[in-house]
Design a protein around this motif. Sequence first.
Motif, PDB file in Angstrom:
ATOM      1  N   PHE A 631      33.071  39.817   1.455  1.00 55.59           N
ATOM      2  CA  PHE A 631      31.885  38.989   1.659  1.00 55.59           C
ATOM      3  C   PHE A 631      30.667  39.908   1.561  1.00 55.59           C
ATOM      4  CE2 PHE A 631      35.413  37.220   4.005  1.00 55.59           C
ATOM      5  CZ  PHE A 631      35.383  35.867   3.711  1.00 55.59           C
ATOM      6  N   ARG A 632      29.856  39.691   0.528  1.00 59.07           N
ATOM      7  CA  ARG A 632      28.674  40.537   0.342  1.00 59.07           C
ATOM      8  C   ARG A 632      27.432  39.723   0.707  1.00 59.07           C
ATOM      9  NH1 ARG A 632      28.741  45.303  -2.339  1.00 59.07           N
ATOM     10  NH2 ARG A 632      30.788  44.742  -3.153  1.00 59.07           N
ATOM     11  N   VAL A 633      26.733  40.118   1.756  1.00 60.91           N
ATOM     12  CA  VAL A 633      25.541  39.409   2.236  1.00 60.91           C
ATOM     13  C   VAL A 633      24.316  40.163   1.737  1.00 60.91           C
ATOM     14  CG1 VAL A 633      24.289  38.571   4.238  1.00 60.91           C
ATOM     15  CG2 VAL A 633      26.790  38.604   4.255  1.00 60.91           C
ATOM     16  N   ILE A 634      23.542  39.505   0.856  1.00 61.32           N
ATOM     17  CA  ILE A 634      22.389  40.125   0.198  1.00 61.32           C
ATOM     18  C   ILE A 634      21.129  39.403   0.649  1.00 61.32           C
ATOM     19  CG2 ILE A 634      21.378  40.767  -2.031  1.00 61.32           C
ATOM     20  CD1 ILE A 634      24.248  40.300  -3.195  1.00 61.32           C
ATOM     21  N   ASP A 635      20.159  40.160   1.174  1.00 58.41           N
ATOM     22  CA  ASP A 635      18.904  39.530   1.603  1.00 58.41           C
ATOM     23  C   ASP A 635      17.720  40.279   1.007  1.00 58.41           C
ATOM     24  OD1 ASP A 635      17.637  41.532   3.491  1.00 58.41           O
ATOM     25  OD2 ASP A 635      19.552  41.278   4.530  1.00 58.41           O
ATOM     26  N   THR A 636      16.588  39.639   1.051  1.00 60.28           N
ATOM     27  CA  THR A 636      15.332  40.227   0.554  1.00 60.28           C
ATOM     28  C   THR A 636      14.395  40.477   1.721  1.00 60.28           C
ATOM     29  OG1 THR A 636      14.436  38.019   0.159  1.00 60.28           O
ATOM     30  CG2 THR A 636      15.572  39.080  -1.680  1.00 60.28           C
ATOM     31  N   GLY A 637      14.965  40.895   2.854  1.00 53.32           N
ATOM     32  CA  GLY A 637      14.204  41.042   4.088  1.00 53.32           C
ATOM     33  C   GLY A 637      13.524  42.388   4.247  1.00 53.32           C
ATOM     34  N   ILE A 638      13.346  42.789   5.515  1.00 54.96           N
ATOM     35  CA  ILE A 638      12.521  43.957   5.828  1.00 54.96           C
ATOM     36  C   ILE A 638      13.238  45.272   5.549  1.00 54.96           C
ATOM     37  CG2 ILE A 638      11.238  42.683   7.582  1.00 54.96           C
ATOM     38  CD1 ILE A 638      12.927  44.096   9.700  1.00 54.96           C
ATOM     39  N   GLY A 639      14.548  45.242   5.368  1.00 53.23           N
ATOM     40  CA  GLY A 639      15.280  46.467   5.094  1.00 53.23           C
ATOM     41  C   GLY A 639      15.446  47.358   6.321  1.00 53.23           C
ATOM     42  N   ILE A 640      16.164  48.452   6.106  1.00 54.42           N
ATOM     43  CA  ILE A 640      16.499  49.355   7.221  1.00 54.42           C
ATOM     44  C   ILE A 640      16.281  50.790   6.751  1.00 54.42           C
ATOM     45  CG2 ILE A 640      18.313  50.074   8.837  1.00 54.42           C
ATOM     46  CD1 ILE A 640      19.727  47.398   8.136  1.00 54.42           C
ATOM     47  N   THR A 641      15.527  51.560   7.544  1.00 58.51           N
ATOM     48  CA  THR A 641      15.276  52.951   7.195  1.00 58.51           C
ATOM     49  C   THR A 641      16.523  53.790   7.450  1.00 58.51           C
ATOM     50  OG1 THR A 641      14.495  53.567   9.393  1.00 58.51           O
ATOM     51  CG2 THR A 641      12.861  52.673   7.850  1.00 58.51           C
ATOM     52  N   GLU A 642      16.562  55.012   6.874  1.00 59.47           N
ATOM     53  CA  GLU A 642      17.705  55.908   7.078  1.00 59.47           C
ATOM     54  C   GLU A 642      17.868  56.262   8.544  1.00 59.47           C
ATOM     55  OE1 GLU A 642      17.659  59.333   4.638  1.00 59.47           O
ATOM     56  OE2 GLU A 642      17.624  58.227   2.751  1.00 59.47           O
ATOM     57  N   GLU A 643      16.742  56.462   9.246  1.00 62.98           N
ATOM     58  CA  GLU A 643      16.815  56.794  10.668  1.00 62.98           C
ATOM     59  C   GLU A 643      17.393  55.641  11.458  1.00 62.98           C
ATOM     60  OE1 GLU A 643      13.861  58.166  14.320  1.00 62.98           O
ATOM     61  OE2 GLU A 643      13.063  57.887  12.299  1.00 62.98           O
ATOM     62  N   GLN A 644      16.994  54.417  11.105  1.00 60.65           N
ATOM     63  CA  GLN A 644      17.498  53.248  11.819  1.00 60.65           C
ATOM     64  C   GLN A 644      18.971  52.992  11.521  1.00 60.65           C
ATOM     65  OE1 GLN A 644      14.748  50.433  10.240  1.00 60.65           O
ATOM     66  NE2 GLN A 644      13.146  50.852  11.773  1.00 60.65           N
ATOM     67  N   GLN A 645      19.424  53.390  10.324  1.00 58.89           N
ATOM     68  CA  GLN A 645      20.822  53.148   9.944  1.00 58.89           C
ATOM     69  C   GLN A 645      21.798  53.910  10.834  1.00 58.89           C
ATOM     70  OE1 GLN A 645      21.384  53.847   5.718  1.00 58.89           O
ATOM     71  NE2 GLN A 645      19.546  52.654   5.224  1.00 58.89           N
TER      72      GLN A 645
END
Length: 861
Positions: A631-645
């Motif tokens: 299941f691949r969930v693809i969004d066009t939202g705010i994204g996530i920085t490397e630090e937040q990941q």
Amino acid sequence: MSSSLSPDELRYRTIFESGVIGVVCTTLQGKIIEANDYFLNLVGYTRAELEKGLMDWRKLTAPEDVSRSEKAAAEMSEGHSVARFEKQYIHKNGSRIPVTVALTLYKDGTVIALVLDATERKRAERELEETKNRLQESVQKRTQQLQQSEAFFEAIFENIPNMVFVKDAQDLRFLRFNRSGEDLLGIPSAELIGKNDYDFFPKEQADFFTFKDREVLKQTRVVDIPEEVIETRNGVRYLHTKKIPVLDENGNPQYLLGVSEDITEEKELEQQKRALFQSEFARTQAENHAQEMTFLSEISLITQSFDLDKVIKAFCRKVVSFKADVCIVDLLDEEGLEIALTEGAAQDPLEEMKVLKWRQRYPLRWDSKTGPGKVLKTGKPDIILGRDLKAHVEEAYGKGAKIEDRSVPVGSLVFTPIKIRDEKPVGFVTFLNKPESPLFTEADLPLLEEISGRLGLAIENSRLYDRSLEASRAKSAFLANVSHEIRTPLGAMLGFAEILQEADGLTEDLQRSLETIYRNGQQLLRIVDEILDISKVESQKIEIEKLAVPLKDLLRDIEHLLMLRAEEKGIVLKITYSDLPEYIRTDPTRLRQILFNIIGNAIKFTDRGSVELQVRQRRDSEKSTSCVLEFRVIDTGIGITEEQQSILFQPFAQADSSTTRRFGGTGLGLFLSRKLARLLGGDVILDKSLSGKGSVFLITVACDVVGKEEAIRGAQPPAPNNFADSITAVLVVDDAADNRDLFRRYLMKFGVLEENIDMAENGIEALRKTQQKGYDLILMDVQMPVMDGFGAVRELKKRKCPGRIVAITAHAMKGDQERCLKEGFDGYLQKPVSKEALRQELIKVVNLKMKQGTSFEDNSL
């Protein structure tokens, strides 16, 4: 000694009388004419017997050696000399004496025989061989070959197997040197004659030899030097030397006679023995160390359990199998003021009983200066030997303690403290060895303290485990109570919101308000469920229930549930797939929960654009019935920085605090989704993300592909629409008035008449009402004051109540449903209870009753 003797004769006479070799004169026919004391003592005859002419070498020779001796005599008569050979003489007492013999035919026809007692050499050779065999060393037997005899003088001098030398008394220069000496030093006799020790040895060594020589000449007596070391051309040799002064007629030293035995081999053998002993000692030490390490490893395995009683019993038994005759463990309570446990073991079970009985009869004195009292105060071990036992017993257990009551003899005792992290002792271990066993010494303390330390670690782990269980129970109780306290009012709120939504004549604004109440109530319920699920995952109590489900229907349910949320934010939600199996076996509830969390997150963090779910299958090449769903969930939202990941999948973590303030949530969704996906044989990962441009999450779940027939077999039977017609009397038992009212309204919507619905606030009131009236169905809350649902259902079953009893509870922990069914409930509902959930459970109860061949109308109390 006659002054008419020439110097050579004087030397010969000195050798004849020196007592270092036997000298015998015989006729060719065998009669012994003359013999020195050495020989007579060797064969046990007196000089008087010799002088009577009764001694004959043939009679003295062992029968098996006579022919060899006769052959030697014949060779001698031809060549005037023979090689040295070995034979045996028969002592006067009948014993046999091994000797080495050298023969020389003197010019007057007399046979000169030089006889050397080989008994000691033979014995040494035997002992050497035996030692070599015992030590399993391949020490090659070295035998010394007898040299060829020469004339009379050479026979006496050259054939002595030891080094023989003669020095002049004035300058200590060598005058004669035999072949054994040449071989030993590696120097030809021609080089030695006329020179002294300083010409061949280092000055320090030559000084020593010269000092000894002068001491011998001064004392005019034989001097025995048991060991001296010389450096020769053949290497370092060890000698046993006897030095004899040869005096002239005036008693002044004229010559120095020296006889040196090479004892290098004996020294080497001694060194080999010492080395072997050291090697054996080191091997024994290594074996002991290995045994101790194995024992400590076994102790460590024993102490890994959290059951302290079993650990201590196993510990004591392991100790008595290796290190002590008796082992006793005394453990203090957590305050350290009383002995909470005494456990022991002995190699003899009867002695074990006696020792423990003695300990119960005579409790220890805490103020004693020896034994346990000392150990508990100082934290250091104490050794008591058997001779000090009486004083120890009186000091440690009081004067009333009778040592004879102990019934187990004591050779030595060791008391070691049981510590946790080097703190104050929490108990002590007693190690007892009986008199016939090895005494405990200071050398035993490191091992015994290590043993006690490992037991201390087990005690600490057990106590920590008990505390963690208490904390876990407290946490579970707290969560269960929180669940109950939130679900109870939340159930009423959602239930009445659901009822109001179905009411006629609602304005559009009022309908939206009710939907908002219901939606937010559902969100609050999901938060409570997530917190409980996290608790279950952490305690490994979450359960996976795999069922056959239609995959596309499940996806449509997800789309239907989340579409309204996407529309409210003005974004597009779409689900795309192709070539999917029609039916799969998985846990549909957990799969919905995962997809709902991940897609719901994508919608929450997307303000414009779209959220897309792409679904595809990956078949297992080995098992045709297995596959992995992606299941691949693809969004066009705010994204996530490397630090937040880096903290994305941690519980209670949001990307940052501003995210929490702006978007809300507990931060549990991703953490829980990953845990659940892994329980389903897959995972949840962040495939990629760009800050401000969106993210892609990949969800994988392992499942089985099933056929339509199997899925239909596992499906619920169609629900009867008229199940309420079978219900003639219902009792709703709940301490919350709102919940009682809600269930009344639900039942009425199912078609149950209001006059057929009765209410009770607790179990006692329910029992009273069931005595007055028979009920087909009882909806029973579990947690109530006065008498809870469990107590009520047990009493109803005892009274053989035939009605169906459904548990309704706000508890949602693992095992709650199983416990309810085990206690006697026929059904189980978890608050908040929706109208549809209640309907489905009542259908199930009705079907259960119908399968048993009765009807609700037949039920009466």
